[in-house]
Design a protein around this motif. Structure first.
Motif, PDB file in Angstrom:
ATOM      1  N   MET A 107     103.151  44.825  49.507  1.00 58.75           N
ATOM      2  CA  MET A 107     102.436  46.012  49.968  1.00 58.75           C
ATOM      3  C   MET A 107     101.028  45.619  50.350  1.00 58.75           C
ATOM      4  SD  MET A 107     101.696  49.587  47.946  1.00 58.75           S
ATOM      5  CE  MET A 107     100.811  50.945  48.740  1.00 58.75           C
ATOM      6  N   MET A 157     105.628  47.349  42.780  1.00 53.32           N
ATOM      7  CA  MET A 157     105.395  46.346  43.811  1.00 53.32           C
ATOM      8  C   MET A 157     104.791  45.050  43.276  1.00 53.32           C
ATOM      9  SD  MET A 157     106.211  45.910  46.881  1.00 53.32           S
ATOM     10  CE  MET A 157     106.488  47.529  47.594  1.00 53.32           C
ATOM     11  N   VAL A 206     110.516  49.396  46.474  1.00 53.86           N
ATOM     12  CA  VAL A 206     110.723  47.946  46.283  1.00 53.86           C
ATOM     13  C   VAL A 206     112.088  47.517  46.794  1.00 53.86           C
ATOM     14  CG1 VAL A 206     109.155  47.709  44.333  1.00 53.86           C
ATOM     15  CG2 VAL A 206     111.539  48.320  43.914  1.00 53.86           C
ATOM     16  N   LEU A 210     104.829  53.125  42.952  1.00 54.65           N
ATOM     17  CA  LEU A 210     104.805  51.931  43.800  1.00 54.65           C
ATOM     18  C   LEU A 210     103.799  50.910  43.274  1.00 54.65           C
ATOM     19  CD1 LEU A 210     105.798  50.560  46.378  1.00 54.65           C
ATOM     20  CD2 LEU A 210     103.997  51.763  47.626  1.00 54.65           C
TER      21      LEU A 210
END
Length: 273
Positions: free
Chosen positions: A41, A181, A35, A177
């Motif tokens: 993403m 994200m 990030v 992630l």
């Protein structure tokens, strides 16, 4: 890799389980750290990564947990599989109960779709708790297998324990992630997004140590404990990971990611175990 295996074999199994689960937490933190580089993403990539996570967890459940558990169980025929069947069911029911009690929110869902007991907790907290649910059985699996090695049980090897930790660590990278994200896209600062992402895996060292201690002192429970961790992981995959990859038009990518994850974990376990 041989140096790492020899070192872990030479130290206390509880400490080895802690180090191995610390490695899985570090990879979660590394994934969440993206990030700081990206604000968003691609959803296709995310679904593929989650599919990969599911494949690793399913392969680990059989190759690293169920198969050794059945091998080390006493008896023959149907009697030999009873501990694994009981443990598997208990693990799934344990996560089922947590799923109904612990307030949490899956990654791509609205806050109104939060599961568990009703809560006024923020969306951020609910997202972190959802991934934390994933990580409890993962940490437990690592700890139980290291405990089995210490107990000298047939079918439990230090190579297999390391392979499990490596496989879980690899799939933890996209999990970190997957938490950080969405928070970043909602306007949360990069540091706070990373912090919550890595926090979701903080439970793994705790669960790993608990699993290692339990089977070290109660060796007869090992086949049950291995199957318990497998049942918990399979429940998470079917109830949470797979449905999240099927929400949009990326089902083929997610499925291919699942196959790749299964192959990677199978290869690691057979190659190192």
């Amino acid at each position: 890799m041989d140096i790492i295996i020899n070192y872990l074999q030479s130290i206390d199994p509880v400490l080895a389980a802690f180090y191995a689960s610390l490695f899985t937490w570090i990879l979660t933190a590394a994934g969440a750290a993206l990030v700081f580089v990206f604000r968003g993403m691609n959803r296709t990539l995310l679904d593929g990564a989650l599919g990969f996570t599911g494949g690793v967890m399913v392969a680990a459940s059989f190759w690293s947990l169920l198969a050794p558990g059945i091998e080390m169980s006493p008896g023959e025929g149907f009697t030999k599989v009873v501990p694994s069947a009981v443990g598997f069911a208990a693990g799934a029911l344990f996560i089922f109960a947590l799923d109904k009690i612990l307030p949490h929110l899956h990654i791509n869902f609205d806050k109104s779709e939060a599961e568990g007991l009703q809560s006024t907790w923020r969306r951020t907290t609910l997202l972190v708790l959802a991934i934390t649910l994933h990580n409890i059985p993962e940490g437990l699996a690592v700890g139980v297998l290291f405990g089995g090695v210490a107990a000298g049980m047939p079918g439990a090897s230090i190579g297999a324990a390391v392979a499990l930790a490596v496989g879980i660590g690899i799939q933890n990278f996209p999990e970190g992630l997957a938490v950080s994200m969405p928070l970043r896209r909602q306007g949360v600062s990069p540091f706070k997004s990373w912090w919550y992402g890595q926090l979701s895996a903080a439970v793994e060292p705790v669960a790993a140590v608990a699993g290692a201690v339990a089977v070290t002192f109660f060796t007869p429970l090992l086949p049950y404990a291995l199957a318990f961790a497998a049942g918990a992981m399979i429940f998470v995959v079917i109830e949470e990971v797979v449905p999240e990859t099927q929400l949009e038009a990326n089902t083929d990518i997610a499925t291919l990611g699942f196959v790749l994850g299964f192959i990677v974990m199978m290869t690691l376990d057979v190659g190192l175990g």
